[in-house]
Design an enzyme around this catalytic site. Structure first.
Site, PDB file in Angstrom:
ATOM      1  N   ASP A 430       0.869  -1.155   0.000  1.00 30.70           N
ATOM      2  CA  ASP A 430       0.000   0.000   0.000  1.00 30.70           C
ATOM      3  C   ASP A 430       0.917   1.220   0.000  1.00 30.70           C
ATOM      4  O   ASP A 430       1.921   1.231   0.699  1.00 30.70           O
ATOM      5  CB  ASP A 430      -0.868  -0.021   1.267  1.00 30.70           C
ATOM      6  CG  ASP A 430      -1.849   1.114   1.270  1.00 30.70           C
ATOM      7  OD1 ASP A 430      -2.588   1.235   0.285  1.00 30.70           O
ATOM      8  OD2 ASP A 430      -1.857   1.886   2.242  1.00 30.70           O
ATOM      9  N   ASP A 629      -1.546  -0.979   6.618  1.00 31.08           N
ATOM     10  CA  ASP A 629      -1.464  -0.442   7.972  1.00 31.08           C
ATOM     11  C   ASP A 629      -2.363  -1.152   8.980  1.00 31.08           C
ATOM     12  O   ASP A 629      -2.384  -0.811  10.142  1.00 31.08           O
ATOM     13  CB  ASP A 629      -1.745   1.063   7.989  1.00 31.08           C
ATOM     14  CG  ASP A 629      -3.175   1.369   7.612  1.00 31.08           C
ATOM     15  OD1 ASP A 629      -3.982   0.428   7.478  1.00 31.08           O
ATOM     16  OD2 ASP A 629      -3.498   2.555   7.449  1.00 31.08           O
ATOM     17  N   ASP A 633      -6.547  -1.075   5.818  1.00 35.15           N
ATOM     18  CA  ASP A 633      -6.285  -2.137   4.849  1.00 35.15           C
ATOM     19  C   ASP A 633      -6.710  -3.501   5.348  1.00 35.15           C
ATOM     20  O   ASP A 633      -6.400  -4.510   4.731  1.00 35.15           O
ATOM     21  CB  ASP A 633      -4.787  -2.174   4.520  1.00 35.15           C
ATOM     22  CG  ASP A 633      -4.286  -0.828   4.038  1.00 35.15           C
ATOM     23  OD1 ASP A 633      -5.093  -0.089   3.443  1.00 35.15           O
ATOM     24  OD2 ASP A 633      -3.107  -0.525   4.257  1.00 35.15           O
TER      25      ASP A 633
END
Lengths: 745, 125
Positions: A430, A629, A633
């Site tokens: 991410d 995180d 997510d």
């Protein structure tokens, strides 16, 4: 608190020793300590209380300690080891005369004293039989204890095999001594007491060594538990007091001096310092902490002194959570072990069947003396089989591997996660907060002709100081970092969706997007091209106008973490495809993707579609790891084959994650992959070794080499081999303790 | 083949069949976990050479608490692992260690020591 209720003259008091509820009037005895009265149910409780007065009267720990059982467990293990060593020496000592007197024909003096078939020899052998009884009963007790219970459950284990083996040798010898006449030939009336004692000695030695080596496999967790601070200096009622760490309560103000250990988790309220967090995060560089920052319990304060407010104590601290996670993970099973378990289930009975079958075959087809050969083969086959090596192979390696991870700030949740992590083909990162810091920083200051950069930034920051926009603090911090002195802004006004305006140092300042300026008929000139270039690099440009004239551009962006590029390169060297996932538009995303060197960019992904993107990769047939995180997510982490959560300070128990990286660095991902690869390689070596050992050893013990090579294994060699095999497995697992990352840094 | 050989072969074969039946033959029985006032289905399990009882019947959807008590020092049994539920517990000798979980789906689940030498079965109805 039971002791408080006792002082308030309740209807029922609680015995501080046995915790039984008793009426003060019906109590057996009472004791007055200070203002408190204690009641007891019996003389025993009162007596115990008198002995432990100090402890019982103190308020007791307010929170649970991290792992109170460990020291006990260590003691248990140490005691067990001591006992095994003693058992070994006893069996070994008895073995010397037993071996010598079992074969007097090989020893010069004894040969003449005890000729074969003589009555003296039979008496001596009878004595040997009696001498071996304590060896079996004490040194070999663990083989026999529980055998009835096991048989009642119709189960058997390695101990059962050894017990049957040594008893068979002993019983045969007993019959040979007592009833030599029932044997068809005199040479059959042999004794095998040496087998009983030496096998017992060797296997017990093996158990002791194995226990010792196994203790070392959990060294990492012992280190973690040892990290815990013992005391805390807190401020209560305006006074500094040192108290045991268990008694620190949430919201206590804790004082930490230079060089001291931080006792619990909390938020810094006063002062600042550099803190060495390497023991928790694996990050070797000390971290600077200021007011409002989180401090982690059991990390080491270095330079400054400070105060912090305790937020997590006892079993809620990061360290306690880490210890619990690691212990759970070490106890979990890797999928590979389910196969081993199936094998184990059939293993022991199969060995028994093979032993019986080979004894029969030797008796019927074997050379003379057939009965003796049958017995030797039967005992050897039972003894050489080592289900323990198979059973130990996976758990010991997992324990070391997962512990190793914890040392580097990587918490692997389960054996399952570890086994999948080593097969990862694609890792999705991410962007925000994973590759980047997740917080915008000032990146560019451009001044139009006639203005200087310092002025542009100073005026922009002065205006933004009044704004709450996330980019505003980036600009203010950037200006302060450059040592600019900011003046007051007057008449601050936010224009929603466009920017802000204010009067600073007598200038009318506008700061915002292009529309903010064009609405006031301010020409953008050269700046427009420059702004587009900046935007193409994934940054957010803002125009600044001074007194109706375009003066410059201020740009801020979420910057890449310093080690992201190196970590991504390392992952690629490990043969893993690296993808970046972001909500940014494709052009911006591609620009950042190029900068950090990912193979693939998944741009314009809405937050709710992240899990879907992971699934799409999985549909390409890839084993996908997702790094995020843990909060936003979570669905994507759960969807991925392995979800890796980037740690957020003290909250390490992230539910959706299979692996938690305590330090924010992407380097942890590389390390996690490397550790899982190294651990699974070790597991495979162990399983392979144990499997090969058993599948070669058992046939040899059954005498498969005899027809061709005339080779037959002695039960004593079999015992040595079997003890060595399980020690080897544990030692190989211990090799992992010296593991060093190759690609990670 | 002498008569002795014949006897030995027959005895050996019978022993082999006996071993196979003894360890792998069909089993019956099982203990149903008692429902306590706290809403837990509880059972006490003794760990000594094996798990007693080694077949426990529980109902799905209700929390289960199995209290293990280990009464031996053999390191084999120092840990009990419920692989299907991701639960494990260290069993210090002589201490009662509860293992709690909620079985959601009916079926047969096994539990074992870490090395897979001791086995027990949990039947969820």
């Amino acid at each position: 608190m039971p002791l408080d209720t006792a002082t308030k003259q309740p209807t029922l008091a609680i015995d501080p020793i046995c915790k039984m509820e008793i009426g003060p009037n019906s109590a057996f005895a009472s004791r007055q300590i200070g203002a408190e009265t204690f009641y007891f149910c019996s003389a025993q409780c009162a007596h115990q209380f008198d002995q432990e007065k100090d402890q019982a009267a103190s308020p007791g720990p307010a929170t649970t300690a991290v792992a109170p059982t460990l020291t006990r467990e260590e003691q248990d293990q140490a005691r067990e080891y001591q006992t095994l060593v003693k058992k070994f020496w006893f069996a070994a000592t008895i073995s010397v005369p037993v071996v010598a007197l079992s074969y007097p024909s090989f020893i010069p003096v004894l040969r003449d004293l005890l000729p074969a078939g003589s009555l003296q020899l039979r008496i001596v052998w009878g004595l040997l039989g009696l001498m071996t009884i304590p060896v079996m009963a004490w040194s070999g007790s663990q083989f026999f204890i529980g055998i009835w219970a096991a048989l009642k459950h119709r189960q058997a284990n390695m101990h059962t095999l050894i017990a049957i083996g040594i008893s068979a040798a002993w019983l045969y010898s007993g019959v040979a001594v007592l009833f030599p006449d029932i044997f068809p030939a005199m040479e059959l009336a042999e004794v095998f007491y040496d087998v009983t004692t030496v096998v017992t000695a060797l296997v017990v030695l093996g158990l002791a060594l194995e226990l010792k080596a196994k203790g070392r496999t959990s060294e990492a967790i012992k280190k973690l538990i040892g990290l815990q601070a013992k005391t805390a200096r807190i401020i209560r009622d305006g006074k500094e007091t040192d108290i045991p760490v268990e008694e620190v309560l949430v919201n206590d103000i804790v004082l930490v001096r230079p060089g001291e250990k931080i006792p619990v988790d909390g938020t810094l309220t006063e002062g600042s310092s550099n803190i060495d967090e390497s023991m928790i995060t694996g990050e070797s560089i000390p971290v600077e902490k200021h007011v409002g920052d989180e401090v982690i319990g059991s990390t080491m304060n270095q330079t400054g002194s400070f105060r912090f407010r305790a937020t997590k104590v006892g079993k809620d601290t990061a360290l306690a959570q880490i210890i619990r996670l690691v212990q759970d993970a070490q106890g979990s099973k890797a999928p590979i072990q389910r196969v081993v378990d199936k094998v184990s289930h059939y293993f022991v009975p199969t060995v028994m069947i093979l032993a019986v079958a080979s004894a029969v075959v030797w008796f019927v087809l074997g050379p003379q003396p057939a009965l003796i050969y049958a017995l030797i083969v039967f005992v050897t086959t039972l003894i050489i089989a080592c289900p323990c090596a198979l059973g130990l192979a996976t758990p010991t390696s997992l324990t070391v591997g997962i512990g190793k991870g914890a040392e580097h700030g990587i918490l692997i949740r389960s054996g399952d996660a570890l086994q999948t992590a080593q097969r990862l083909q694609t890792i999705v990162l991410d962007k925000t907060g994973t590759i980047t810091k997740g917080k915008p920083e000032l990146t560019d200051v451009v001044a139009e002709r006639g203005f200087d950069e310092g002025t542009v930034l100073r005026l922009a920051a002065a205006v933004e100081r009044n704004s709450e926009h996330p980019l505003a603090s980036a600009i203010v911090e950037g200006a302060q970092a450059r040592g600019l002195v900011l003046s007051e802004a007057l008449g601050f006004n936010a224009v929603p969706g466009h920017g802000v305006e204010a009067e600073v140092e007598g200038y009318q300042v506008l700061l915002g997007n292009a529309k903010l300026l064009t609405d006031q008929v301010i020409g953008l000139g050269q700046l427009e091209i420059k702004a587009r270039q900046i935007a193409d690099l994934g940054k957010t440009p803002m125009y600044l106008a001074i007194d109706g004239q375009a003066a410059g551009i201020i740009a801020a962006a979420d910057t890449v973490k310093p080690d992201s590029v190196a970590a991504i390169a390392a992952l690629k060297r490990l043969g893993i495809e690296v993808a970046m996932l972001t909500g940014d538009n494709r052009r911006t995303a591609e620009a950042i993707g190029r900068e950090v060197g990912v193979d693939r960019v998944l741009a314009e992904v809405l937050p709710q579609d992240k899990a879907h993107e992971v699934q799409k990769l999985q549909l390409e047939g890839k084993v996908v790891g997702m790094v995020g995180d843990g909060i936003n997510d979570a669905p994507a982490l759960a969807q991925a084959d392995v979800g890796l959560a980037i740690g957020t300070g003290t909250d390490v128990a992230i539910e959706a994650a299979d692996i938690t990286l305590i330090s924010g660095s992407l380097n942890g991902v590389v390390m996690a992959v490397e550790i899982s690869k190294a651990t699974m390689r070790n597991v495979t070596q162990n399983l392979f070794g144990a499997f090969i050992y058993n599948s070669l050893g058992i046939p040899v013990a059954m005498g498969i080499l005899y027809p061709m090579l005339g080779l037959l294994l002695s039960p004593i060699l079999a015992a040595a081999a079997m003890a060595a095999s399980s020690v080897t497995v544990v030692t190989n697992a211990n090799r992992l303790r010296g593991w060093k990352p190759k690609e990670a840094f | 083949m002498t008569p002795v050989d014949f006897v030995v072969i027959t005895a050996g074969l019978l022993l082999i069949v006996g071993i196979a039946w003894f360890f792998w033959g069909p089993r019956q029985g099982g203990t149903r976990a008692a429902l306590t006032s706290g809403g837990y289905q509880e059972a006490m399990i003794l760990v000594k050479g094996g798990y007693t009882p080694d077949l426990i019947v529980v109902q799905h959807g209700k929390p289960v608490r199995l209290n293990f008590r280990r009464e031996e020092t053999a390191s084999c049994s120092e840990m009990v692992v419920f692989g299907d539920f991701g639960k494990s517990a260290k069993l210090p000798e002589g201490e009662i260690v509860p293992v709690e979980f909620v079985p959601d789906k009916p079926g047969e689940y096994t539990f074992a020591c870490q090395m897979g030498m001791l086995h027990g079965k949990l039947i969820v109805e």
